[in-house]
Design a protein around this motif. Structure first.
Motif, mmCIF file in Angstrom:
data_model
loop_
_atom_site.group_PDB
_atom_site.id
_atom_site.type_symbol
_atom_site.label_atom_id
_atom_site.label_comp_id
_atom_site.label_asym_id
_atom_site.label_seq_id
_atom_site.Cartn_x
_atom_site.Cartn_y
_atom_site.Cartn_z
ATOM 1 N N ALA A 96 1.959 1.150 5.505
ATOM 2 C CA ALA A 96 2.864 0.196 4.865
ATOM 3 C C ALA A 96 3.511 0.804 3.633
ATOM 4 O O ALA A 96 4.713 0.626 3.393
ATOM 5 N N HIS A 97 2.735 1.527 2.839
ATOM 6 C CA HIS A 97 3.297 2.185 1.663
ATOM 7 C C HIS A 97 4.324 3.244 2.075
ATOM 8 O O HIS A 97 5.386 3.368 1.457
ATOM 9 N N SER A 98 4.004 4.005 3.122
ATOM 10 C CA SER A 98 4.953 5.007 3.621
ATOM 11 C C SER A 98 6.240 4.332 4.077
ATOM 12 O O SER A 98 7.340 4.855 3.881
ATOM 13 N N GLY A 99 6.102 3.163 4.682
ATOM 14 C CA GLY A 99 7.267 2.434 5.162
ATOM 15 C C GLY A 99 8.195 2.024 4.035
ATOM 16 O O GLY A 99 9.426 2.071 4.176
ATOM 17 N N VAL A 100 7.620 1.615 2.897
ATOM 18 C CA VAL A 100 8.448 1.252 1.741
ATOM 19 C C VAL A 100 9.215 2.469 1.236
ATOM 20 O O VAL A 100 10.398 2.389 0.900
ATOM 21 N N ILE A 101 8.547 3.619 1.195
ATOM 22 C CA ILE A 101 9.212 4.842 0.750
ATOM 23 C C ILE A 101 10.285 5.252 1.746
ATOM 24 O O ILE A 101 11.407 5.619 1.364
ATOM 25 N N ALA A 102 9.969 5.157 3.031
ATOM 26 C CA ALA A 102 10.948 5.519 4.067
ATOM 27 C C ALA A 102 12.185 4.645 3.970
ATOM 28 O O ALA A 102 13.321 5.116 4.145
ATOM 29 N N THR A 202 2.144 8.544 -4.721
ATOM 30 C CA THR A 202 0.879 8.898 -4.085
ATOM 31 C C THR A 202 0.263 7.626 -3.504
ATOM 32 O O THR A 202 0.561 6.516 -3.942
ATOM 33 N N ALA A 203 -0.597 7.813 -2.510
ATOM 34 C CA ALA A 203 -1.246 6.669 -1.866
ATOM 35 C C ALA A 203 -2.656 7.060 -1.444
ATOM 36 O O ALA A 203 -3.001 8.242 -1.379
ATOM 37 N N SER A 204 -3.457 6.058 -1.155
ATOM 38 C CA SER A 204 -4.795 6.301 -0.604
ATOM 39 C C SER A 204 -5.358 5.016 -0.037
ATOM 40 O O SER A 204 -5.148 3.936 -0.607
ATOM 41 N N VAL A 205 -6.072 5.131 1.074
ATOM 42 C CA VAL A 205 -6.875 4.015 1.556
ATOM 43 C C VAL A 205 -8.170 3.982 0.762
ATOM 44 O O VAL A 205 -8.491 4.916 0.014
ATOM 45 N N SER A 206 -8.948 2.917 0.950
ATOM 46 C CA SER A 206 -10.163 2.740 0.150
ATOM 47 C C SER A 206 -11.449 2.865 0.961
ATOM 48 O O SER A 206 -12.533 2.847 0.384
ATOM 49 N N PHE A 207 -11.337 2.983 2.294
ATOM 50 C CA PHE A 207 -12.545 2.855 3.117
ATOM 51 C C PHE A 207 -13.162 4.190 3.518
ATOM 52 O O PHE A 207 -14.101 4.223 4.305
ATOM 53 N N LYS A 208 -12.665 5.278 2.955
ATOM 54 C CA LYS A 208 -13.267 6.573 3.256
ATOM 55 C C LYS A 208 -14.112 7.035 2.069
ATOM 56 O O LYS A 208 -15.198 6.520 1.824
ATOM 57 N N TRP A 209 -13.623 7.976 1.298
ATOM 58 C CA TRP A 209 -14.407 8.564 0.218
ATOM 59 C C TRP A 209 -14.585 7.619 -0.967
ATOM 60 O O TRP A 209 -15.470 7.840 -1.794
ATOM 61 N N LEU A 210 -13.768 6.570 -1.049
ATOM 62 C CA LEU A 210 -13.937 5.571 -2.109
ATOM 63 C C LEU A 210 -14.968 4.521 -1.737
ATOM 64 O O LEU A 210 -15.279 3.633 -2.538
ATOM 65 N N LEU A 211 -15.475 4.570 -0.507
ATOM 66 C CA LEU A 211 -16.653 3.800 -0.090
ATOM 67 C C LEU A 211 -16.437 2.294 -0.066
ATOM 68 O O LEU A 211 -17.381 1.511 -0.192
ATOM 69 N N GLY A 212 -15.193 1.872 0.111
ATOM 70 C CA GLY A 212 -14.906 0.454 0.149
ATOM 71 C C GLY A 212 -14.781 -0.084 1.558
ATOM 72 O O GLY A 212 -14.797 0.666 2.540
ATOM 73 N N ALA A 216 -7.687 -2.282 2.194
ATOM 74 C CA ALA A 216 -7.028 -2.049 0.911
ATOM 75 C C ALA A 216 -6.513 -0.626 0.848
ATOM 76 O O ALA A 216 -7.160 0.303 1.339
ATOM 77 N N ALA A 217 -5.350 -0.463 0.263
ATOM 78 C CA ALA A 217 -4.763 0.856 0.027
ATOM 79 C C ALA A 217 -3.906 0.766 -1.225
ATOM 80 O O ALA A 217 -3.285 -0.264 -1.491
ATOM 81 N N PHE A 218 -3.863 1.842 -1.979
ATOM 82 C CA PHE A 218 -3.133 1.853 -3.238
ATOM 83 C C PHE A 218 -1.907 2.752 -3.147
ATOM 84 O O PHE A 218 -1.908 3.766 -2.443
ATOM 85 N N LEU A 219 -0.881 2.372 -3.893
ATOM 86 C CA LEU A 219 0.334 3.160 -4.012
ATOM 87 C C LEU A 219 0.630 3.340 -5.495
ATOM 88 O O LEU A 219 0.662 2.359 -6.246
#
Length: 365
Positions: A96-102, A202-212, A216-219
């Motif tokens: 979704a964040h990539s889509g806003v940038i695109a 920059t962006a990142s999801v939260s369910f991998k190394w952030l252990l959430g 959720a994903a941040f932009l």
């Protein structure tokens, strides 16, 4: 071999014992879990927060605290990313964040990407249909930026094999040619030090190394929003969300919150506690721990006659030709991934040298 935790070389934890005791209090894996590049494990504090959030809904209590969790997550992620919270948008996915940038790019603009990068980083630019998307090998991205490149979009660490992009070189090349930069930290945030201020987006999801939890994903955007239009904005994107529930949003948030998507409240309730844990441990200490285990695995592979995909300094190790052994390893209680025929193992703070040795011993047969 020693089955304990390797000591962190730097970071916020002062002693090996403190690092180990804090981690052991939060995680009780029932397997040798080496698959954080797919999904991180949930800390005990996160599970407790999810349970409490569910009870709020089940019992009809006010949800005010859950909205407070969203803002706490925004602030916590901002500290990890090295930017003010006013530059962080809270959404649901990197795609979704990539889509806003695109959506912000003019027709015909060139987007430079790495070959076989993760789909969420790439596909929104492809589906536009009127952009020139050019893919080159990861190691050639910086040298491939040219005057007509509008945006460079890349993952900080490759999902498939853990290779780390040369982000400083990419940044300098982009600046030299007037191109913008978009970096996905989904496979890096939480173990690799992050400087989001060095890039346009920059962006990142939260369910991998952030252990959430998932959802959720941040932009991170520039102070001036970098020319982005909040094309996905709903009521939460208003300067006063409670007054933006009906009709068009009269006044968008003055911060990056204008790019927020409707919040998955349970997810942020849990994620707040996961981010707290990462911050308590310190990314530098987690980095030393994770990469130390990955290097131990690489050395053991060499002793077995296997060569991992070169990815120095990465917490992700990919081994060509061994992906087909994933089902066998799973039956042995070892969780890894099969990615394009490669065995992918990802090491995080809850793993120990004993986990590495279990995997090596099982591979040795």
């Amino acid at each position: 071999m020693d089955g304990g935790f390797p000591g962190p070389q730097s970071g916020r934890m002062e002693t090996t014992e403190t690092f180990e005791s804090l981690v052991r209090a939060e995680f009780t894996p029932k397997s040798t879990y080496l698959n954080t590049a797919s999904n991180g494990l949930l800390p005990a504090r996160t599970v407790a927060a999810l349970h409490e959030a569910a009870l709020l809904r089940a019992e009809g209590r006010p949800l005010t605290s859950l909205y407070e969790d969203v803002e706490a997550c925004r602030a916590g992620y901002a500290r990890l990313a090295g930017v003010p919270a006013s530059r962080v948008a809270a959404g649901a996915s990197v795609a979704a964040h990539s889509g806003v940038i695109a959506a912000s790019l003019p027709a015909g603009a060139e987007v430079l990407t790495a070959e076989d990068d993760f789909t969420s980083v790439l596909n929104p630019f492809h589906v536009r249909g009127d952009l020139k998307v050019r893919a080159v090998p990861l190691e050639r991205v910086a040298e491939s930026v040219r005057p007509d490149t509008a945006l460079v979009a890349i993952s900080a660490a490759q999902s498939a094999d853990g290779r780390i992009a040369d982000l400083p070189a990419l940044r300098e090349a982009a600046r030299a040619h007037g191109a913008r930069t978009y970096v996905d930290f989904s496979q890096a945030a939480g173990w690799l030090p992050m400087d989001a201020d060095a890039y346009d987006f920059t962006a990142s999801v939260s369910f991998k190394w952030l252990l959430g939890p998932h959802g959720a994903a941040f932009l991170v955007v520039p102070e001036d929003f970098g020319g982005l239009t909040p094309v996905l904005a709903g009521w939460v994107a208003g300067e006063a969300p409670s007054n933006s529930c009906y009709g068009p949003v009269a006044e968008l948030a003055h911060s990056a919150r204008r790019f927020d998507l409707t919040h998955a409240l349970f997810t942020f309730a849990g994620l707040r506690r996961s981010l707290d844990l990462i911050e308590e441990l310190g990314v530098a200490a987690v980095h030393a721990h994770d990469v130390g285990l990955a290097d131990r695995f690489r050395a053991g592979l060499a002793d077995l006659g296997h060569q991992a995909v070169p990815a120095p300094g990465s917490a992700i190790v990919s081994v060509p030709g061994l992906g087909g052994r994933q089902p066998e390893l799973s039956r042995a209680g070892i969780e890894v991934s099969d990615r394009a025929g490669n065995l992918r193992a990802a090491f995080h703070l809850f793993n120990t040298p004993a986990d590495v040795d279990h995997l090596l011993d099982t591979l040795a047969g």
